[in-house]
Design an enzyme around this catalytic site. Sequence first.
Site, PDB file in Angstrom:
ATOM      1  N   LEU A   1       0.829  -1.205   0.000  1.00 48.72           N
ATOM      2  CA  LEU A   1       0.000   0.000   0.000  1.00 48.72           C
ATOM      3  C   LEU A   1       0.862   1.252   0.000  1.00 48.72           C
ATOM      4  O   LEU A   1       1.902   1.306   0.663  1.00 48.72           O
ATOM      5  CB  LEU A   1      -0.920   0.012   1.221  1.00 48.72           C
ATOM      6  CG  LEU A   1      -2.025  -1.052   1.256  1.00 48.72           C
ATOM      7  CD1 LEU A   1      -2.605  -1.176   2.661  1.00 48.72           C
ATOM      8  CD2 LEU A   1      -3.122  -0.712   0.249  1.00 48.72           C
TER       9      LEU A   1
ATOM     10  N   ALA B   1       3.296  -4.806   8.708  1.00 45.60           N
ATOM     11  CA  ALA B   1       2.956  -5.198   7.338  1.00 45.60           C
ATOM     12  C   ALA B   1       4.089  -4.903   6.361  1.00 45.60           C
ATOM     13  O   ALA B   1       4.161  -5.518   5.292  1.00 45.60           O
ATOM     14  CB  ALA B   1       1.679  -4.488   6.898  1.00 45.60           C
TER      15      ALA B   1
ATOM     16  N   GLY C   1       5.724  -7.088   3.018  1.00 45.74           N
ATOM     17  CA  GLY C   1       5.567  -6.488   1.696  1.00 45.74           C
ATOM     18  C   GLY C   1       4.163  -5.990   1.431  1.00 45.74           C
ATOM     19  O   GLY C   1       3.810  -5.681   0.289  1.00 45.74           O
ATOM     20  N   LYS C   2       3.349  -5.872   2.488  1.00 46.34           N
ATOM     21  CA  LYS C   2       1.954  -5.465   2.315  1.00 46.34           C
ATOM     22  C   LYS C   2       1.777  -3.950   2.408  1.00 46.34           C
ATOM     23  O   LYS C   2       0.771  -3.410   1.943  1.00 46.34           O
ATOM     24  CB  LYS C   2       1.082  -6.174   3.350  1.00 46.34           C
ATOM     25  CG  LYS C   2       1.104  -7.697   3.197  1.00 46.34           C
ATOM     26  CD  LYS C   2       0.455  -8.395   4.377  1.00 46.34           C
ATOM     27  CE  LYS C   2       0.571  -9.915   4.243  1.00 46.34           C
ATOM     28  NZ  LYS C   2       0.059 -10.615   5.441  1.00 46.34           N
ATOM     29  N   VAL C   3       2.724  -3.293   3.011  1.00 47.81           N
ATOM     30  CA  VAL C   3       2.781  -1.830   3.070  1.00 47.81           C
ATOM     31  C   VAL C   3       4.181  -1.415   2.649  1.00 47.81           C
ATOM     32  O   VAL C   3       5.166  -1.994   3.117  1.00 47.81           O
ATOM     33  CB  VAL C   3       2.473  -1.306   4.499  1.00 47.81           C
ATOM     34  CG1 VAL C   3       2.738   0.194   4.599  1.00 47.81           C
ATOM     35  CG2 VAL C   3       1.028  -1.618   4.883  1.00 47.81           C
TER      36      VAL C   3
END
Length: 292
Positions: free
Chosen positions: A238, A262, A266-268
Amino acid sequence: MREIIELYRKVGGFQALHVAEAYDVLKEAVEAADVRFLSFTGNLVATGLREFIADAIRRRLFNVVVTTAGALDHDIAKSMGAVYAPGSFDLDDVDLAAKGYHRLGNVVIKKEEYGPLVEKFILAHCEKLWGKTLATYELAYLLGAELPEDSILGAAARAGAKVFVPGIVDGAVGTALMTCNDLARTKRGGSRAFIDVLKDEEELREIVHNSKKLAALIVGGGISKHHVIWWAQFKGGLDYVVYISTAVEYDGSLSGARPREAISWGKVKPSAKSVFIFADATLVLPVLLKAL
């Protein structure tokens, strides 16, 4: 509401400052991000937050919604005239059950105005579903087209916002869909409705893959939170994110995890603009949404 945001900014500390900073992140996200997720848990729809969420979708502040089956249940029940009354966290639940009431925190609802109303609505539209294979976002659109604009599903259908419900069977809507299929076996010789959650995943893959910038306002935790950040990792994470929650991170739960955790998944993105607000959503979400 922007005056309240600025008052919070002047407070200069603790969660008031976080609310002001979250407003800044969301304001930029609305202007800069082409894909803007709104994730929230179903319990919020049992409160007056339903109207604020529907209004935000109607104004196209967000164009992708991820939520739970409970959100659909409450949205449909309220559209069908169910009364959600203020109560108390300390009510006698044995007494409530005997009198025919459900309790959700300090909100109470008659049992007959929850599951039975949802089932009545779904069964009234069974014939439109029979013989079809639908993703949950397609089901949400079909249902929303039959609901008023001031509902969440109704607002989303009219605004072109896709509503994903990865846990669609975990509520009254899911049970009603099963009953709908039971009727199909007796009336249509087995021409049932099929819910294809992998079709949802394919659509989310396309949305994320084709995005330029990803933003998310995530209220609460659970499956609706994780589904957003899970898919964000496939685009590097994100770019903008605001979490609102009262969950703690010390038990390792997904619901309590902060945006910084996160990053390790690798999610943020490390460069993302992110804020965590530790607060009851009913206190801060109306201010944020109306200020935008």
